[in-house]
Design an enzyme around this catalytic site. Structure first.
Site, short mmCIF file in Angstrom:
data_model
loop_
_atom_site.label_atom_id
_atom_site.label_comp_id
_atom_site.label_asym_id
_atom_site.label_seq_id
_atom_site.Cartn_x
_atom_site.Cartn_y
_atom_site.Cartn_z
N ARG A 236 -17.36 3.24 -32.48
CA ARG A 236 -16.72 1.92 -32.28
C ARG A 236 -17.52 0.88 -33.02
O ARG A 236 -18.74 1.03 -33.17
CB ARG A 236 -16.70 1.54 -30.79
CG ARG A 236 -16.04 2.55 -29.92
CD ARG A 236 -14.55 2.50 -30.07
NE ARG A 236 -13.93 3.48 -29.19
CZ ARG A 236 -12.63 3.69 -29.16
NH1 ARG A 236 -11.81 3.00 -29.94
NH2 ARG A 236 -12.12 4.60 -28.35
N ILE A 237 -16.83 -0.18 -33.42
CA ILE A 237 -17.54 -1.30 -34.06
C ILE A 237 -17.84 -2.32 -32.97
O ILE A 237 -16.95 -2.73 -32.21
CB ILE A 237 -16.68 -1.91 -35.17
CG1 ILE A 237 -16.28 -0.82 -36.17
CG2 ILE A 237 -17.40 -3.11 -35.80
CD1 ILE A 237 -16.71 -0.96 -37.57
N LEU A 238 -19.10 -2.73 -32.88
CA LEU A 238 -19.50 -3.71 -31.86
C LEU A 238 -19.23 -5.13 -32.38
O LEU A 238 -19.29 -5.38 -33.59
CB LEU A 238 -20.99 -3.53 -31.56
CG LEU A 238 -21.33 -2.18 -30.90
CD1 LEU A 238 -22.82 -1.87 -31.00
CD2 LEU A 238 -20.88 -2.15 -29.43
N HIS B 226 -26.31 6.46 -40.48
CA HIS B 226 -25.10 6.63 -41.29
C HIS B 226 -25.33 7.78 -42.27
O HIS B 226 -26.39 7.84 -42.90
CB HIS B 226 -24.79 5.33 -42.04
CG HIS B 226 -23.54 5.44 -42.83
ND1 HIS B 226 -22.28 5.39 -42.26
CD2 HIS B 226 -23.33 5.67 -44.16
CE1 HIS B 226 -21.37 5.56 -43.20
NE2 HIS B 226 -21.98 5.73 -44.35
N ASP C 255 -22.39 -1.28 -41.20
CA ASP C 255 -23.38 -0.60 -42.05
C ASP C 255 -24.14 -1.56 -42.96
O ASP C 255 -24.72 -1.16 -43.97
CB ASP C 255 -22.72 0.51 -42.91
CG ASP C 255 -22.12 1.61 -42.05
OD1 ASP C 255 -22.70 1.93 -41.00
OD2 ASP C 255 -21.06 2.14 -42.44
N GLU D 95 -31.22 18.28 -42.80
CA GLU D 95 -32.34 17.89 -43.69
C GLU D 95 -32.70 16.41 -43.60
O GLU D 95 -33.81 16.03 -43.95
CB GLU D 95 -32.00 18.23 -45.15
CG GLU D 95 -31.93 19.72 -45.41
CD GLU D 95 -31.62 20.03 -46.88
OE1 GLU D 95 -31.61 19.11 -47.71
OE2 GLU D 95 -31.38 21.21 -47.16
N ALA D 96 -31.74 15.60 -43.16
CA ALA D 96 -32.01 14.16 -43.18
C ALA D 96 -31.86 13.51 -41.80
O ALA D 96 -32.81 12.98 -41.25
CB ALA D 96 -31.11 13.47 -44.20
C1 GAR Z 1 -23.38 11.92 -37.69
O1 GAR Z 1 -23.29 12.60 -38.89
C2 GAR Z 1 -23.57 10.43 -37.92
O2 GAR Z 1 -24.37 10.16 -39.03
C3 GAR Z 1 -22.15 10.01 -38.16
O3 GAR Z 1 -21.39 10.73 -37.22
C4 GAR Z 1 -22.05 11.96 -36.94
C5 GAR Z 1 -22.23 12.08 -35.44
O4 GAR Z 1 -22.70 13.35 -35.09
N1 GAR Z 1 -22.01 8.60 -38.00
C6 GAR Z 1 -21.19 7.85 -38.74
O5 GAR Z 1 -20.45 8.31 -39.59
C7 GAR Z 1 -21.26 6.36 -38.46
N2 GAR Z 1 -20.56 5.60 -39.45
P1 GAR Z 1 -23.49 13.61 -33.74
O6 GAR Z 1 -22.61 13.08 -32.60
O7 GAR Z 1 -23.60 15.09 -33.69
O8 GAR Z 1 -24.81 12.92 -33.81
#
Ligand code: GAR
Length: 204
Positions: A93-95, A111, A152, A180-181
């Site tokens: 969600r966008i805050l 992100h 973002d 990896e990141a």
């Molecule tokens: C993650 O890859 C995160 O970077 C991305 O959603 C995924 C959530 O996975 N977030 C976005 O795209 C935000 N714009 P997770 O619930 O397993 O952490």
């Protein structure tokens, strides 16, 4: 030693939340402690991960309430628990600008790209990786940043690059960027920001 009390906001699977919880259990985030996990979706598996780690799991519906009422309840929940830092971990969600201003420099997000590429409204989850592959970039990655009123758009805290490989699909790329990141830098960024906060405030 005092720790910064953190709330994690989630909507889905919660693998980034898990990485932060695991790092905490290994003693790698000595300045921060996740005190509550809050989801806007009842069925989010991230809530289960919180319970398994012995962390309070809270569901605040978004769709029924709308953003304003959701944020009112969220703020109340954060205040009741003396939360000092908010970590968005797959929160979809966008805050509102009012909310992000209230917690300026206190909200972190991850992100799955190297901001400023493939980010902003509409770029989330697999869509980000699809856009990177469609564009043909050879390097992507993940970014931890502060959250402000621009989706973002807040100050970057940490980034890590990941190479794109021949034959990558959005799914294979998403997994590699996570492994990896994302799971590496998110706990590091949480600790870095919390340590800085403790340093600035001193012991209370
Ligand atoms: C993650 O890859 C995160 O970077 C991305 O959603 C995924 C959530 O996975 N977030 C976005 O795209 C935000 N714009 P997770 O619930 O397993 O952490």
């Amino acid at each position: 030693m005092r720790k910064i009390k953190v709330a994690a906001l989630v909507s889905g699977g919660g693998t980034n939340l898990q990485a932060i919880l695991d790092a905490g259990a290994r003693g790698e985030t000595p300045s921060a402690e996740v005190a509550v996990v809050i989801s806007d979706r009842a069925g989010a598996y991230a809530l289960e991960r919180a319970r398994e780690a012995g962390v309070e799991a809270l569901y605040i519906p978004f769709t029924d309430l709308g953003r304003e009422a959701f944020e009112e309840r969220l703020i109340r929940a954060l205040q009741e628990r003396n939360i000092e830092m908010i970590v968005l971990a797959g929160f979809m969600r966008i805050l509102s600008p009012a909310f992000t201003a209230r917690y300026a420099d206190r909200i972190l997000n991850i992100h799955p790209s190297l901001i400023p590429s493939f980010c902003g409204e509409g770029y989330y989850g697999l869509r980000v990786h699809r856009a990177a592959l469609d564009y043909g970039v050879k390097v992507t990655g993940a970014t931890v940043h502060f959250v402000n009123e621009v989706p973002d758009g807040g100050r970057i805290i940490m980034q890590r690059a990941v190479y794109i490989e021949d034959g990558d699909t959005p799914e294979t790329l998403q997994k590699r960027v996570m492994r990896e990141a994302e799971w590496v830098i998110y706990p590091l960024a949480v600790e870095a920001v919390a340590a800085k906060m403790l340093n600035e405030y001193g012991e209370k």
